[in-house]
Write a protein that holds these residues in place. Structure first.
Motif, PDB file in Angstrom:
ATOM      1  N   GLY A 124       0.776  -1.200   0.000  1.00 50.61           N
ATOM      2  CA  GLY A 124      -0.029   0.076  -0.025  1.00 50.61           C
ATOM      3  C   GLY A 124       0.882   1.158   0.026  1.00 50.61           C
ATOM      4  O   GLY A 124       2.066   1.200   0.484  1.00 50.61           O
ATOM      5  N   ARG A 125       0.206   2.386  -0.595  1.00 48.59           N
ATOM      6  CA  ARG A 125       1.185   3.524  -0.437  1.00 48.59           C
ATOM      7  C   ARG A 125       1.323   4.238   0.944  1.00 48.59           C
ATOM      8  O   ARG A 125       0.201   4.006   1.737  1.00 48.59           O
ATOM      9  CB  ARG A 125       0.176   4.743  -1.448  1.00 48.59           C
ATOM     10  N   GLY A 126       2.265   4.408   1.587  1.00 48.36           N
ATOM     11  CA  GLY A 126       2.683   4.796   2.869  1.00 48.36           C
ATOM     12  C   GLY A 126       2.421   6.215   2.965  1.00 48.36           C
ATOM     13  O   GLY A 126       2.528   7.130   2.071  1.00 48.36           O
ATOM     14  N   GLU A 168      -3.903  14.288   8.369  1.00 49.67           N
ATOM     15  CA  GLU A 168      -4.896  13.367   7.553  1.00 49.67           C
ATOM     16  C   GLU A 168      -4.389  13.304   5.969  1.00 49.67           C
ATOM     17  O   GLU A 168      -4.193  14.564   5.421  1.00 49.67           O
ATOM     18  CB  GLU A 168      -6.503  13.848   7.475  1.00 49.67           C
ATOM     19  N   HIS A 169      -4.434  12.118   5.529  1.00 49.68           N
ATOM     20  CA  HIS A 169      -3.807  12.178   4.140  1.00 49.68           C
ATOM     21  C   HIS A 169      -4.388  10.664   3.570  1.00 49.68           C
ATOM     22  O   HIS A 169      -4.274   9.951   4.397  1.00 49.68           O
ATOM     23  CB  HIS A 169      -2.630  12.122   4.117  1.00 49.68           C
ATOM     24  N   ALA A 170      -5.046  10.738   2.306  1.00 51.05           N
ATOM     25  CA  ALA A 170      -5.636   9.419   1.902  1.00 51.05           C
ATOM     26  C   ALA A 170      -4.743   8.393   1.996  1.00 51.05           C
ATOM     27  O   ALA A 170      -5.042   7.323   2.128  1.00 51.05           O
ATOM     28  CB  ALA A 170      -6.347   9.616   0.467  1.00 51.05           C
ATOM     29  N   PRO A 212       7.322   6.071   1.421  1.00 48.16           N
ATOM     30  CA  PRO A 212       6.137   6.616   1.778  1.00 48.16           C
ATOM     31  C   PRO A 212       6.262   8.486   1.563  1.00 48.16           C
ATOM     32  O   PRO A 212       7.460   8.779   1.487  1.00 48.16           O
ATOM     33  CB  PRO A 212       5.981   6.490   3.221  1.00 48.16           C
ATOM     34  N   VAL A 213       5.100   9.081   1.580  1.00 48.12           N
ATOM     35  CA  VAL A 213       5.306  10.579   1.493  1.00 48.12           C
ATOM     36  C   VAL A 213       6.318  10.993   2.376  1.00 48.12           C
ATOM     37  O   VAL A 213       6.700  12.430   2.353  1.00 48.12           O
ATOM     38  CB  VAL A 213       3.900  11.391   1.665  1.00 48.12           C
ATOM     39  N   SER A 214       6.355  10.540   3.667  1.00 49.20           N
ATOM     40  CA  SER A 214       7.389  11.057   4.858  1.00 49.20           C
ATOM     41  C   SER A 214       8.649  10.726   4.723  1.00 49.20           C
ATOM     42  O   SER A 214       9.424  10.716   5.618  1.00 49.20           O
ATOM     43  CB  SER A 214       6.762  10.523   6.104  1.00 49.20           C
ATOM     44  N   SER A 229      10.407  16.938   5.369  1.00 46.98           N
ATOM     45  CA  SER A 229      10.133  16.459   4.129  1.00 46.98           C
ATOM     46  C   SER A 229       8.939  15.795   4.181  1.00 46.98           C
ATOM     47  O   SER A 229       8.734  14.929   4.629  1.00 46.98           O
ATOM     48  CB  SER A 229      11.493  15.227   3.943  1.00 46.98           C
ATOM     49  N   LEU A 230       8.117  16.333   3.216  1.00 47.01           N
ATOM     50  CA  LEU A 230       7.068  15.447   2.786  1.00 47.01           C
ATOM     51  C   LEU A 230       6.736  15.838   1.366  1.00 47.01           C
ATOM     52  O   LEU A 230       6.733  16.945   0.768  1.00 47.01           O
ATOM     53  CB  LEU A 230       5.816  16.067   3.498  1.00 47.01           C
ATOM     54  N   SER A 231       6.813  14.629   0.466  1.00 49.68           N
ATOM     55  CA  SER A 231       7.065  14.825  -0.825  1.00 49.68           C
ATOM     56  C   SER A 231       6.415  13.447  -1.735  1.00 49.68           C
ATOM     57  O   SER A 231       5.958  12.646  -1.201  1.00 49.68           O
ATOM     58  CB  SER A 231       8.439  14.904  -1.372  1.00 49.68           C
ATOM     59  N   HIS A 232       6.563  13.606  -3.031  1.00 47.89           N
ATOM     60  CA  HIS A 232       5.901  12.436  -3.952  1.00 47.89           C
ATOM     61  C   HIS A 232       7.152  11.525  -4.057  1.00 47.89           C
ATOM     62  O   HIS A 232       7.705  11.105  -5.279  1.00 47.89           O
ATOM     63  CB  HIS A 232       5.716  12.844  -5.226  1.00 47.89           C
ATOM     64  N   ALA A 233       7.719  11.088  -2.872  1.00 45.43           N
ATOM     65  CA  ALA A 233       8.833  10.190  -2.993  1.00 45.43           C
ATOM     66  C   ALA A 233       8.605   8.942  -3.811  1.00 45.43           C
ATOM     67  O   ALA A 233       9.674   8.413  -4.486  1.00 45.43           O
ATOM     68  CB  ALA A 233       9.370   9.816  -1.349  1.00 45.43           C
ATOM     69  N   ASN A 286       9.148  20.942   0.832  1.00 41.75           N
ATOM     70  CA  ASN A 286       7.774  20.276   1.270  1.00 41.75           C
ATOM     71  C   ASN A 286       6.592  20.509   0.434  1.00 41.75           C
ATOM     72  O   ASN A 286       6.222  21.718   0.236  1.00 41.75           O
ATOM     73  CB  ASN A 286       7.687  20.619   2.668  1.00 41.75           C
ATOM     74  N   ALA A 287       6.115  19.370  -0.231  1.00 39.45           N
ATOM     75  CA  ALA A 287       5.272  19.710  -1.270  1.00 39.45           C
ATOM     76  C   ALA A 287       3.895  20.364  -0.696  1.00 39.45           C
ATOM     77  O   ALA A 287       2.911  20.821  -1.524  1.00 39.45           O
ATOM     78  CB  ALA A 287       4.763  18.401  -1.869  1.00 39.45           C
ATOM     79  N   LYS A 288       3.810  20.460   0.663  1.00 35.81           N
ATOM     80  CA  LYS A 288       2.343  21.075   1.179  1.00 35.81           C
ATOM     81  C   LYS A 288       2.824  22.439   1.457  1.00 35.81           C
ATOM     82  O   LYS A 288       1.988  23.141   1.865  1.00 35.81           O
ATOM     83  CB  LYS A 288       1.879  20.200   2.297  1.00 35.81           C
ATOM     84  N   GLU A 289       3.925  22.879   1.890  1.00 33.14           N
ATOM     85  CA  GLU A 289       4.205  24.252   2.077  1.00 33.14           C
ATOM     86  C   GLU A 289       5.159  25.299   1.637  1.00 33.14           C
ATOM     87  O   GLU A 289       5.468  26.262   1.933  1.00 33.14           O
ATOM     88  CB  GLU A 289       4.203  24.223   3.523  1.00 33.14           C
ATOM     89  N   ASP A 304      -3.313  22.987  -6.883  1.00 32.81           N
ATOM     90  CA  ASP A 304      -4.245  23.180  -5.627  1.00 32.81           C
ATOM     91  C   ASP A 304      -3.354  23.589  -4.489  1.00 32.81           C
ATOM     92  O   ASP A 304      -4.081  23.999  -3.455  1.00 32.81           O
ATOM     93  CB  ASP A 304      -5.111  21.962  -5.409  1.00 32.81           C
ATOM     94  N   ARG A 305      -1.892  23.753  -4.492  1.00 28.51           N
ATOM     95  CA  ARG A 305      -1.594  24.475  -3.279  1.00 28.51           C
ATOM     96  C   ARG A 305      -0.745  25.852  -3.558  1.00 28.51           C
ATOM     97  O   ARG A 305      -0.161  25.890  -4.941  1.00 28.51           O
ATOM     98  CB  ARG A 305      -0.301  23.525  -2.864  1.00 28.51           C
ATOM     99  N   CYS A 306      -0.348  26.627  -2.521  1.00 29.77           N
ATOM    100  CA  CYS A 306       0.215  27.772  -2.778  1.00 29.77           C
ATOM    101  C   CYS A 306       1.554  27.687  -2.919  1.00 29.77           C
ATOM    102  O   CYS A 306       2.258  28.853  -3.488  1.00 29.77           O
ATOM    103  CB  CYS A 306       0.100  28.504  -1.449  1.00 29.77           C
TER     104      CYS A 306
HETATM  105  C1  LIG Z   1       2.635  15.159   1.034  1.00 30.04           C
HETATM  106  C2  LIG Z   1       3.067  15.014  -0.246  1.00 30.04           C
HETATM  107  C3  LIG Z   1       2.492  14.091  -1.340  1.00 30.04           C
HETATM  108  C4  LIG Z   1       1.422  14.863  -1.687  1.00 30.04           C
HETATM  109  O1  LIG Z   1       1.521  16.137  -1.965  1.00 30.04           O
HETATM  110  O2  LIG Z   1      -0.041  14.585  -1.972  1.00 30.04           O
END
Ligand SMILES: CCCC(=O)O
Ligand SMILES: Nc1ncnc2c1ncn2[C@@H]1O[C@H](COP(=O)(O)OP(=O)(O)OP(=O)(O)O)[C@@H](O)[C@H]1O
Length: 359
Positions: free
Chosen positions: A78-80, A108-110, A134-136, A156-160, A207-210, A217-219
């Motif tokens: 499964g995707r981590g 929370e992340h799918a 995993p993303v982490s 580090s959160l990414s599309h690893a 970090n793909a979220k910030e 869809d992200r700033c």
């Molecule tokens: C959190 C990294 C993966 C994503 O942006 O969905």
């Protein structure tokens, strides 16, 4: 059952708006399905975890329809999700991991559902469950963690998963191992990750979220003082601000769509803002690639552009124009997350890699 039967693997990638799953016999994909989940369907669930039974039932039903017996699997991958920071690789899912994902302390992340569904199926069937990159995944060096404010550390959160899989593939095409090359990989999906990979380790990443470039869809990174002012303006709640940053920012905030193809159509029809945003997206990604090339001290064997947006000739050409002076650019459109999960599990099943233990 065929020559690959001994390595039949079920792979599961739960995404924000879809569940993708597939059956692999060795490297060969035997069956693949993507089920889209409408906002209407998902709004009945408060937490990602509440979707567990709904997504699991759908997978089991689909396999039943295809006459694929659960007992023929040798592993589930499964995707981590948003686990604690981890080195890249394939991990055996254990109770500790499941407990951490259920707590969702890092958010929370799918993808948090991937390991849990894999674990429960694995337990039922008496086979191992894995997650891969995993993303982490966090292989950042100490120098990359400094933010400039002691209260805040860069993480580090990414599309690893896709970045490492694509990097392995390109290295192989060059006749080398991932551990022998230096790449800058830019994953351009609904989120954007740009990372320097030095001899098999992802030593930094926006970090793909910030941070870094904005995305559909992200700033991405924002002017800090203006952001603080907006947070305290009383105009938005905490939840609304978070939503703006991570799922309602970027192209969506300006144009109301996350579909780059639609934005391209708008630009073609003379929409000036759409045109400018496409220029800005390519500009920001190129700038990030430049920064990550400096991390590698210019010793870059290839720049790799991947993800759904890598299908866009306009964006790819714009980025290439700005970064081709650094290194040859390879374009690998789309993502290979299902295949990457299968290959990660296979490496372990074949004894080519040892599964890491999650503690
Ligand atoms: C959190 C990294 C993966 C994503 O942006 O969905
Ligand atoms: N042929 C294409 N041309 C241009 N853009 C495309 C094409 N196909 C997909 N895209 C764009 O790629 C983006 C989605 O990329 P992708 O499918 O990699 O993201 P995702 O899987 O939803 O999210 P993530 O990669 O962040 O996990 C969307 O903006 C989509 O419009």
């Amino acid at each position: 059952m065929g020559e690959y039967q001994q390595y039949r693997i079920l792979v599961i990638n739960p995404g924000a708006t879809s569940t993708k799953f597939a059956v692999y016999d060795g490297e060969k994909q035997r069956f693949k399905k993507t089920v889209e989940h409408s906002a209407q369907e998902l709004k009945n669930f408060n937490r990602v975890f509440d979707q567990y039974q709904y997504r699991l039932t759908m997978i089991i039903e689909a396999l039943r329809k295809e006459d694929i017996e659960l007992t023929t699997f040798k592993a589930v991958a499964g995707r981590g999700g948003l686990l604690k920071p981890l080195a890249g690789g394939t991990y055996l899912v254990n109770e500790q991991m499941v407990a951490d994902l259920k707590k969702a302390e890092r958010g929370e992340h799918a993808s948090n559902l991937g390991a849990v569904i894999a674990y429960d199926l694995g337990q039922q069937l008496g086979i191992p469950a894995f997650i891969v990159d995993p993303v982490s995944v966090d292989e950042m060096e100490p120098v990359a963690r400094i933010s400039g404010l002691p209260d805040l550390e860069r993480t580090s959160l990414s599309h690893a998963l896709n970045m490492k899989a694509v990097a392995r593939k390109v290295a192989k095409e060059m006749g080398k191992k991932y551990e022998e090359v230096n790449f800058v990989v830019a994953h351009l999906g609904t989120g954007v990750s740009v990372a320097p990979h030095r001899q098999g380790r992802m030593i930094d990443v926006n970090n793909a979220k910030e941070e870094g470039p904005f995305s559909p869809d992200r700033c991405g990174g924002l002017p800090a003082s203006q952001l603080v002012k907006l947070c305290y303006s009383g105009k938005y709640t905490y939840e609304e601000m978070r939503e703006k940053l991570t799922s309602k920012g970027g192209l969506y905030a300006y144009l109301g769509t996350t579909d780059l193809r639609e934005v391209e159509k708008m630009a073609d029809q003379g929409h000036e803002l759409a045109n400018l945003l496409l220029d800005a997206l390519a500009y920001q990604v190129a700038k990030e690639i430049g920064a990550m090339s400096a991390v590698l001290e210019g010793d870059v064997d290839r720049i790799i552009i991947t993800g759904g947006i890598a299908h866009s000739t306009r964006i790819v050409n714009d980025i290439m124009r700005r970064v081709k002076f650094i290194a040859p650019v390879v374009v690998v459109p789309g993502e290979e997350e299902l295949e990457s999960l299968a290959l990660g599990a296979l490496r372990v099943l074949r004894g080519e890699e040892e599964a890491k233990e999650y503690v």
